[in-house]
Design a protein around this motif. Structure first.
Motif, mmCIF file in Angstrom:
data_model
loop_
_atom_site.group_PDB
_atom_site.id
_atom_site.type_symbol
_atom_site.label_atom_id
_atom_site.label_comp_id
_atom_site.label_asym_id
_atom_site.label_seq_id
_atom_site.Cartn_x
_atom_site.Cartn_y
_atom_site.Cartn_z
ATOM 1 N N ARG A 149 38.555 48.692 -39.262
ATOM 2 C CA ARG A 149 38.729 47.923 -41.054
ATOM 3 C C ARG A 149 39.235 46.982 -41.306
ATOM 4 N NH1 ARG A 149 37.380 52.482 -43.970
ATOM 5 N NH2 ARG A 149 35.162 53.330 -43.259
ATOM 6 N N PHE A 150 40.885 46.462 -40.866
ATOM 7 C CA PHE A 150 41.510 45.824 -40.700
ATOM 8 C C PHE A 150 42.051 45.535 -39.003
ATOM 9 C CE2 PHE A 150 46.520 45.854 -42.396
ATOM 10 C CZ PHE A 150 46.226 44.376 -42.689
ATOM 11 N N GLU A 152 46.307 43.210 -38.574
ATOM 12 C CA GLU A 152 47.538 42.382 -39.324
ATOM 13 C C GLU A 152 47.920 42.263 -37.955
ATOM 14 O OE1 GLU A 152 51.666 43.574 -40.956
ATOM 15 O OE2 GLU A 152 50.465 45.159 -40.022
ATOM 16 N N ASP A 216 38.269 37.534 -44.834
ATOM 17 C CA ASP A 216 37.373 38.965 -45.981
ATOM 18 C C ASP A 216 36.004 38.693 -45.389
ATOM 19 O OD1 ASP A 216 36.357 41.394 -47.169
ATOM 20 O OD2 ASP A 216 37.071 39.836 -49.452
ATOM 21 N N ARG A 221 36.459 44.950 -44.690
ATOM 22 C CA ARG A 221 36.779 44.625 -43.391
ATOM 23 C C ARG A 221 37.674 43.264 -43.810
ATOM 24 N NH1 ARG A 221 32.495 43.794 -40.721
ATOM 25 N NH2 ARG A 221 31.716 42.794 -42.228
ATOM 26 N N ARG A 222 38.775 43.316 -43.641
ATOM 27 C CA ARG A 222 40.125 42.240 -42.879
ATOM 28 C C ARG A 222 40.801 41.862 -42.291
ATOM 29 N NH1 ARG A 222 40.647 44.666 -48.174
ATOM 30 N NH2 ARG A 222 42.649 45.620 -47.692
#
Length: 337
Positions: A149-150, A152, A216, A221-222
């Protein structure tokens, strides 16, 4: 038959590539046989340090040589396009440092030429061949994280180099180190983002010195990616899924440590060398050379792990980021065959 390498430029990254290559014990039947630089004295010094037999005082002379099969291009960003074309036109396979070219138009032009000549070419995104990244990919594919989902990621260094800060050399923080963050997101999501948003700061040259990029991919989801050339960050990246997370530890762009889903910290030792490296974990540069040799011997003109399509996507993403920040090169106004 021995695969014979030529080294294009005698700079810092070429030093590390050659050192990693020469000190690796299991590289098979391949060797570095020549180096070229505009300054012959520098090339001769480089050759002496690394025990390279042949020295050329021009890139064209190296391209003309029948003694090499493949070249590693470690030149400044603004030279990549012309040098890739020169060596392809002279029948040589190419491994070119990232960023492959200054923009997507140049990138596609070089790839078209390689396909026309039926020659192997690859962008030197060495991260893709890291044992740690390959391990992370296996864990993701096995479903250990659930649905991703993510992401970083952070990459910040303190840099005063003209190659990053000067527009005339193709300077750009996103091209120099931000590409590692972008490639990570693409490595995980394996599709082009639906939207790209970038904010950042330019220096007096009109070159980006920092940016935050949001990719994006739809359905929540990013990826949020931070890069800096004037500030040292904690250079790690975390991939979050519905079942847990994986953290690729500092230096995430070629890690020797990964915290996996189960919380365990695994290490990925690199081979040693008698000569010093300029950059951290540069011993890992050898893995892309192994991939180049494997692909050439298999008759491939691109690597499945760092494909032409992936290189074009990265170039387009960097074009978009530069455009949003207002970073423009003269090369952006030109058309390419």
């Amino acid at each position: 038959m021995t695969l014979r390498w030529g080294i294009v430029t005698a700079g810092k990254i070429s030093n590390d590539f050659v050192n990693a290559f020469n000190s690796y014990p299991e590289k098979g039947d391949q060797e570095i046989v020549a180096v070229a630089a505009r300054n012959k004295d520098r090339a001769e010094e480089f050759a002496k340090l690394h025990s390279i037999a042949k020295v050329f005082d021009s890139y064209q002379a190296l391209a003309n040589s029948s003694d090499i099969d493949v070249v590693y291009i470690g030149a400044l960003n603004n030279d990549h396009y012309g040098l890739c074309k020169m060596f392809l036109e002279n029948g040589k396979h190419v491994l070119c440092e990232k960023p492959f070219c200054l923009n997507a138009k140049q990138t596609q032009s070089v790839i078209n030429l390689a396909r026309k000549k039926n020659l192997f070419i690859m962008e030197a995104v060495w991260t893709r061949f890291s044992p740690a990244y390959i391990d992370v990919e296996k864990e993701i594919e096995a479903g250990a994280l659930g649905e991703i989902r993510f992401i970083e990621g952070n990459f910040g260094i303190y840099c005063e180099s003209d190659r990053v800060l000067k527009k005339e050399y193709g300077g750009s923080t996103v091209l120099d180190i931000g590409i590692y963050l972008l490639q990570l997101s693409q490595y995980v999501f394996k599709e082009e983002p639906k939207n790209v948003t970038a904010v950042g700061k330019l220096n007096d040259e009109g070159v980006d010195e920092s940016e935050t990029i949001i990719l994006d991919y739809g359905n929540g989801r990013r990826a949020v990616l931070n890069t800096q050339s004037g500030l040292v960050l904690k250079n790690n990246a975390t991939i979050y899924g519905t079942k847990g997370r994986i953290t690729i530890e500092d230096p995430f762009h070629f890690p020797d440590k990964v915290t996996h889903v189960d919380g365990s910290l695994r290490t990925y030792p690199l081979h040693t060398s008698k000569l010093p490296y300029v950059y951290g974990n540069s011993a890992g540069l050898v893995y892309q050379a192994l991939e180049v040799a494997r692909c050439i011997r298999a008759g491939l003109i691109e690597s499945p792990r760092m494909s032409h399509k992936e290189t074009v996507v990265l170039a387009k993403l960097m074009d978009t980021v530069r455009s949003q920040l207002g970073v423009h090169y003269d090369a952006d106004d030109e058309e390419y065959p």
